[in-house]
Design a protein around this motif. Structure first.
Motif, PDB file in Angstrom:
ATOM      1  N   SER A 100      -3.914  -2.424 -12.100  1.00  0.00           N
ATOM      2  CA  SER A 100      -2.592  -2.878 -11.112  1.00  0.00           C
ATOM      3  C   SER A 100      -1.477  -2.592 -10.945  1.00  0.00           C
ATOM      4  O   SER A 100      -0.272  -2.812 -10.571  1.00  0.00           O
ATOM      5  N   LYS A 101      -1.023  -2.041 -12.834  1.00  0.00           N
ATOM      6  CA  LYS A 101       0.286  -1.178 -13.640  1.00  0.00           C
ATOM      7  C   LYS A 101       1.286  -0.543 -11.897  1.00  0.00           C
ATOM      8  O   LYS A 101       1.767  -0.709 -12.449  1.00  0.00           O
ATOM      9  N   GLU A 102      -0.067   0.431 -11.798  1.00  0.00           N
ATOM     10  CA  GLU A 102       0.677   1.798 -10.952  1.00  0.00           C
ATOM     11  C   GLU A 102       0.666   0.559  -9.977  1.00  0.00           C
ATOM     12  O   GLU A 102       2.218   1.415  -8.742  1.00  0.00           O
ATOM     13  N   LEU A 103       0.095   0.474  -8.518  1.00  0.00           N
ATOM     14  CA  LEU A 103       0.605   0.078  -7.931  1.00  0.00           C
ATOM     15  C   LEU A 103       1.443  -1.542  -7.408  1.00  0.00           C
ATOM     16  O   LEU A 103       2.386  -1.341  -6.836  1.00  0.00           O
ATOM     17  N   ILE A 104       2.181  -2.128  -8.699  1.00  0.00           N
ATOM     18  CA  ILE A 104       2.921  -3.184  -9.121  1.00  0.00           C
ATOM     19  C   ILE A 104       4.130  -1.343  -8.991  1.00  0.00           C
ATOM     20  O   ILE A 104       5.395  -1.781  -8.409  1.00  0.00           O
ATOM     21  N   THR A 267       0.987  10.796  -4.034  1.00  0.00           N
ATOM     22  CA  THR A 267       0.812  10.521  -5.766  1.00  0.00           C
ATOM     23  C   THR A 267       0.147  11.150  -6.194  1.00  0.00           C
ATOM     24  O   THR A 267      -0.752  12.367  -6.442  1.00  0.00           O
ATOM     25  N   PHE A 268      -1.290   9.882  -6.196  1.00  0.00           N
ATOM     26  CA  PHE A 268      -2.259  10.006  -7.199  1.00  0.00           C
ATOM     27  C   PHE A 268      -3.716   9.779  -5.663  1.00  0.00           C
ATOM     28  O   PHE A 268      -5.043  10.578  -6.554  1.00  0.00           O
ATOM     29  N   SER A 269      -3.382   9.926  -4.985  1.00  0.00           N
ATOM     30  CA  SER A 269      -4.436   9.987  -3.781  1.00  0.00           C
ATOM     31  C   SER A 269      -5.232   9.411  -3.720  1.00  0.00           C
ATOM     32  O   SER A 269      -5.455   9.100  -2.568  1.00  0.00           O
TER      33      SER A 269
END
Length: 424
Positions: A100-104, A267-269
């Motif tokens: 969730s850190k990356e999604l935020i 980015t991360f696909s």
């Protein structure tokens, strides 16, 4: 070779305080030092066997998944949050990410406007916004309210910034305080968000770790058209290293969803395919996991309440935690004695405690509070989670002897802290 130029917004971002303290403690322990680790919040329990088995059984899956995520997983997430919390996010508006850190980070990167951060709040929200060059607006909360954001505090900030788009990041239950907002508080905050057209990002990674005595309430219940919700496997499912997070976006923000999918594609696909199947098992088989997760939550409650009582007995100010696995005591009652030793900041307190008491804390200043605030963040998870899960007899059956046996580092860490304070 010529000197390399680096984005100055990234150069100004320091390493995450939570990750840094964890590495520092690991290094000290590797040197043979005994450190009581109250600095890093990671669930100590083993990953449930159902999730482990799903990962193993799908280790052969190697194809890229859709950018939005494994369709069966997004459907399971939608169903899970509808059943557990009454949310109305459909699977078409669920995205899967590497935590969730990356999604935020990605959603904050996409959205325009200043980021409103209740203080204290999790360390990474501000640095993520800073990378984007976004204005960061801390909203100071009060200890007498358990550091829970109040509607009037949000109202004042929103009025100050006028009609421009604003984003509120709202972590409930809260890291670093363990605070849990009541339904009336949530409802009032939602009303302010609607009045000022604030986009609310609700970080609900600890939502299943609830021992407040009341149901989980979200801004999404009262302001669904303007609320984005995030969660993941790291806390309740004890799978932080799996790096699987989820984000749910309302249909009213379809253009935000489309932009997020485009950003993900560049980015991360997609998240690791075997990990997504493990996530599917977590959400699809939750009824089989419920009793285990509820037991883990009761252990978090016990350790939180144990540390809280020890801190109160030491004359520290500390709101009682109601969710997650954190506490936020302060040393204000020792302010004069600390000042006499040249200690006037939370960073100095944390450094002194590590050097002289072998107890690792994080300073309040890492959580958007002033440097001279004398608070620290405490994580209550320095114990052998597998042993405790197998032997925990229930809160009602815990004795001082059982506490010493199951949670020796929490007991000894408090003893060290108490000894230090008595010497002031």
């Amino acid at each position: 070779m010529k000197p390399l130029s680096i984005n100055p917004q990234v150069l100004n971002v320091k390493e995450s305080a939570t990750l840094a303290i964890n590495q520092r403690v690991k290094a000290l322990r590797k040197e043979g030092k005994t450190i009581y680790h109250f600095g890093f919040g990671q669930s100590p329990f083993p990953v449930p066997e159902i999730i482990q088995k799903a990962l193993q059984d799908n280790s052969d899956k190697k194809d890229y998944l859709p950018t939005q995520g494994l369709p069966e997983l997004t459907a399971a997430v939608s169903k899970f949050y509808s059943k557990e919390f009454g949310y109305e996010f459909t699977s078409d508006f669920v995205c899967i990410g590497p935590g969730s850190k990356e999604l935020i980070f990605q959603i904050v990167y996409l959205l325009e406007g200043p980021l409103l951060i209740p203080a204290p709040s999790w360390v990474s929200y501000g640095p993520q916004a800073a990378i984007r060059g976004k204005k960061i607006v801390p909203i100071l909360t009060k200890r007498e309210n358990g550091y829970r954001l109040q509607a009037e505090e949000l109202d004042e900030i929103c009025h100050r910034y006028g009609e421009i788009q604003k984003i509120l990041i709202f972590n409930n239950p809260n890291n670093p305080t363990g605070g849990y907002h009541t339904e009336s508080e949530i409802k009032e905050i939602a009303e302010i968000c609607r009045a000022y057209h604030v986009i609310a990002i609700c970080d609900e990674i600890y939502s299943l770790l609830n021992y407040s005595g009341h149901s989980h309430y979200s801004i999404a219940h009262y302001y669904p058209e303007g609320t984005i919700v995030t969660g993941g496997l790291s806390k309740a499912f004890s799978a932080g290293g799996y790096r699987l997070g989820i984000i749910m976006i309302p249909p009213t923000m379809d253009h935000v969803l489309q932009a997020l999918k485009s950003l993900i594609s560049e980015t991360f696909s997609a998240v690791s395919t075997p990990i997504q199947y493990a996530g599917l098992a977590a959400y699809e088989s939750y009824e089989k996991l419920r009793s285990e997760i509820e037991k883990c939550t009761s252990i978090h409650q016990f350790t939180g309440e144990y540390l809280h009582q020890r801190f109160v007995n030491m004359h520290l100010n500390c709101p009682k935690p109601e969710g997650g696995f954190y506490l936020f005591p302060d040393f204000n009652n020792y302010g004069h004695s600390l000042k006499a030793q040249g200690i006037i900041t939370s960073a100095q307190i944390a450094n002194t405690m590590l050097q002289e008491a072998n107890v690792a804390f994080l300073p309040a200043s890492d959580f958007y509070l002033p440097a001279t605030n004398l608070g620290v963040r405490v994580a209550s998870v320095d114990y052998d989670g597998e042993k405790v899960l197998n032997e925990f007899p229930g809160i009602e059956n815990m004795t001082p002897e059982a506490t010493q046996h199951l949670f020796p580092n929490l007991v000894k860490g408090c003893d060290q802290l108490e000894t230090f304070l008595k010497q002031l």
